[in-house]
Design a protein around this motif. Structure first.
Motif, mmCIF file in Angstrom:
data_model
loop_
_atom_site.group_PDB
_atom_site.id
_atom_site.type_symbol
_atom_site.label_atom_id
_atom_site.label_comp_id
_atom_site.label_asym_id
_atom_site.label_seq_id
_atom_site.Cartn_x
_atom_site.Cartn_y
_atom_site.Cartn_z
ATOM 1 N N GLY A 33 0.796 -1.239 0.000
ATOM 2 C CA GLY A 33 0.000 0.000 0.000
ATOM 3 C C GLY A 33 0.827 1.287 0.000
ATOM 4 N N GLY A 34 2.088 1.204 0.441
ATOM 5 C CA GLY A 34 2.930 2.399 0.480
ATOM 6 C C GLY A 34 3.721 2.647 -0.792
ATOM 7 N N ILE A 35 3.573 1.752 -1.788
ATOM 8 C CA ILE A 35 4.358 1.875 -3.024
ATOM 9 C C ILE A 35 3.548 1.494 -4.275
ATOM 10 C CG2 ILE A 35 5.345 -0.492 -2.880
ATOM 11 C CD1 ILE A 35 8.056 0.727 -3.790
ATOM 12 N N LEU A 48 4.962 13.412 -7.987
ATOM 13 C CA LEU A 48 4.702 14.039 -6.692
ATOM 14 C C LEU A 48 3.827 13.104 -5.862
ATOM 15 C CD1 LEU A 48 3.769 17.685 -6.069
ATOM 16 C CD2 LEU A 48 2.098 15.982 -5.450
ATOM 17 N N SER A 49 4.219 12.887 -4.607
ATOM 18 C CA SER A 49 3.436 12.002 -3.749
ATOM 19 C C SER A 49 3.251 12.632 -2.380
ATOM 20 C CB SER A 49 4.157 10.663 -3.601
ATOM 21 O OG SER A 49 3.518 9.888 -2.606
ATOM 22 N N THR A 50 2.029 12.610 -1.879
ATOM 23 C CA THR A 50 1.765 13.128 -0.535
ATOM 24 C C THR A 50 1.210 12.018 0.355
ATOM 25 O OG1 THR A 50 1.362 15.368 -1.335
ATOM 26 C CG2 THR A 50 0.475 14.822 0.824
ATOM 27 N N SER A 51 1.791 11.881 1.539
ATOM 28 C CA SER A 51 1.269 10.969 2.564
ATOM 29 C C SER A 51 0.734 11.819 3.705
ATOM 30 C CB SER A 51 2.391 10.079 3.105
ATOM 31 O OG SER A 51 2.836 9.212 2.109
ATOM 32 N N GLY A 52 -0.499 11.537 4.114
ATOM 33 C CA GLY A 52 -1.087 12.352 5.178
ATOM 34 C C GLY A 52 -1.766 11.489 6.233
ATOM 35 N N ALA A 108 8.750 8.156 -5.350
ATOM 36 C CA ALA A 108 8.108 9.262 -4.628
ATOM 37 C C ALA A 108 7.103 8.714 -3.607
ATOM 38 C CB ALA A 108 7.415 10.208 -5.611
ATOM 39 N N ASP A 109 6.319 7.725 -4.008
ATOM 40 C CA ASP A 109 5.298 7.135 -3.134
ATOM 41 C C ASP A 109 5.955 6.531 -1.887
ATOM 42 O OD1 ASP A 109 2.999 6.073 -2.098
ATOM 43 O OD2 ASP A 109 2.700 4.571 -3.668
ATOM 44 N N ALA A 110 6.940 5.667 -2.108
ATOM 45 C CA ALA A 110 7.591 4.991 -0.979
ATOM 46 C C ALA A 110 8.320 6.002 -0.086
ATOM 47 C CB ALA A 110 8.563 3.940 -1.495
ATOM 48 N N LEU A 111 8.930 7.000 -0.708
ATOM 49 C CA LEU A 111 9.687 7.984 0.086
ATOM 50 C C LEU A 111 8.773 8.882 0.914
ATOM 51 C CD1 LEU A 111 12.697 9.690 -1.702
ATOM 52 C CD2 LEU A 111 12.706 8.251 0.332
ATOM 53 N N SER A 112 7.593 9.242 0.385
ATOM 54 C CA SER A 112 6.701 10.111 1.168
ATOM 55 C C SER A 112 6.222 9.355 2.410
ATOM 56 C CB SER A 112 5.533 10.638 0.331
ATOM 57 O OG SER A 112 4.606 9.637 0.028
ATOM 58 N N THR A 113 5.924 8.074 2.265
ATOM 59 C CA THR A 113 5.536 7.256 3.423
ATOM 60 C C THR A 113 6.716 7.194 4.407
ATOM 61 O OG1 THR A 113 4.160 5.948 1.935
ATOM 62 C CG2 THR A 113 4.597 5.004 4.094
ATOM 63 N N SER A 114 7.927 7.030 3.865
ATOM 64 C CA SER A 114 9.125 6.877 4.712
ATOM 65 C C SER A 114 9.432 8.127 5.521
ATOM 66 C CB SER A 114 10.359 6.578 3.849
ATOM 67 O OG SER A 114 10.131 5.480 3.018
HETATM 68 MG MG MG Z 1 3.480 6.538 -0.114
#
Ligand code: MG
Ligand code: ADP
Length: 323
Positions: free
Chosen positions: A166-168, A232-236, A277-283
């Motif tokens: 789910g994080g990538i 661009l990826s945002t995790s909130g 970007a997805d994995a890094l925003s979660t990280s």
């Molecule tokens: Mg992510």
């Protein structure tokens, strides 16, 4: 003739508009809203490409969702602790990339978070009990996921271990759809799935504007960025959460505690591709401002915008330095 010049000009503008048709389609997939937009002159192929993008997202959802029992990921979770399991190249490569990112982020990104993560149900305000946490916390450990590149197999060296992409996964799906557009010769386009967006080219004569929402006020943006050729990826912590005894339980889990990470409200990454970007925003959401920014500042072509748990905004050094 005096009138022929403006007439020719008008005809030129009209013919340009016929050629520069924009296709736009919004749809639901992977438990979220997705959108594709691109410029193409041929109406028939445009519709076909829209359908291909929808099908590609749904194919990845069917293969990688932990909520679909028949997905390749669910099958892997059921059997990989018994013996090494042969998987598709796509799943193998995404798990391999996930493990690389675990190393890069000192374990903040860990797809085995799901060993406890699966016990959270944000819709029904459910969380693991203290005894479940104590029993399963040590099962979160990406080092127990073993890959055999030659045989294309995956083995879990712990019976309690489960993985979740789910994080990538949405970033991966966005990248696949952008590749699809590029293969069709499209130069200006946009693909989004939930918090993950990737753009190629421009929006006709100007850059794309991508807004980052305020983590505590849906109607506000913290930034509206003019962008070209970037992911661009945002995790909130506002996407999926519930509150109990004044504490917010949300879907980004700190592998060290098995509990939601609470130092950050929103973390945005700009990078070359959506998977990263997805994995890094979660990280960096898990790492917090100090360690998250230290990591981003040492990476090439990566920028970050973070909002901490007091609502203060931080930018990576490339966004604040004059050049
Ligand atoms: Mg992510
Ligand atoms: P979304 O766009 O779904 O909000 P994010 O990029 O913010 O996704 O990532 C959140 C998702 O990442 C969670 O729903 C979960 O599936 C997964 N996840 C949560 N904690 C971790 C972790 N420590 N490492 C890797 N993946 C995680």
């Amino acid at each position: 003739m005096k009138t022929s010049i403006p007439l020719a000009f008008i005809l030129l503008i009209l013919s340009f508009q016929v050629h520069a048709k924009w296709f736009s389609h919004q749809f639901e997939t992977m438990g979220t809203l997705a959108k594709v937009e691109f410029e193409l002159s041929d109406e028939k192929s445009g519709q076909k490409i829209v359908n291909q993008v929808v099908a590609e997202m749904e194919r990845i959802n069917q293969a990688m969702s932990p909520y679909i029992e028949s997905s390749e990921l669910s099958k892997l979770n059921r059997s990989a602790a018994k013996a090494p399991q042969k998987v598709s190249k796509e799943l193998f490569d995404l798990v391999a990339r996930s493990l690389e990112i675990s190393e890069l982020t000192h374990g903040a990104f860990d797809i085995s978070f799901s060993s406890i993560g699966y016990l959270y149900d944000y819709r029904h305000s459910k969380k693991p009990s203290e005894s479940q946490l104590a029993e399963l916390k040590s099962a979160i450990n990406y080092r127990n996921i073993h890959l055999d590149k030659e045989k294309q197999t995956i083995f879990f060296d712990d019976k309690r271990l489960k993985i979740d992409l789910g994080g990538i996964g949405k970033g991966h799906a966005v990248d696949r759809c952008i590749q699809l557009l590029q293969r069709e010769g499209i130069h200006n386009g946009f693909v989004n799935a939930g918090g993950d967006t990737r753009i190629i080219g421009r929006k006709t004569d100007r850059p794309w504007y991508i807004g980052i929402r305020h983590p505590r006020d849906e109607s506000k943006l913290i930034a509206n960025l003019p962008l070209e050729d970037v992911a661009l990826s945002t995790s909130g912590d506002y996407e999926r959460f519930f509150e109990a005894d004044g504490i917010r339980y949300h879907h980004i889990i700190d592998p060290k505690t098995g509990d939601s990470a609470r130092a950050i409200q929103s973390a945005t990454i700009l990078a070359d591709d959506s998977t990263f970007a997805d994995a890094l925003s979660t990280s960096i959401f898990i790492l917090g401002v100090k360690d998250g920014m230290a990591l981003v500042n040492q990476l090439e072509n990566v920028s970050a915008i973070m909002v901490d748990n007091k609502g203060k905004m931080f930018l990576s050094s490339d966004l604040t330095q004059a050049n």
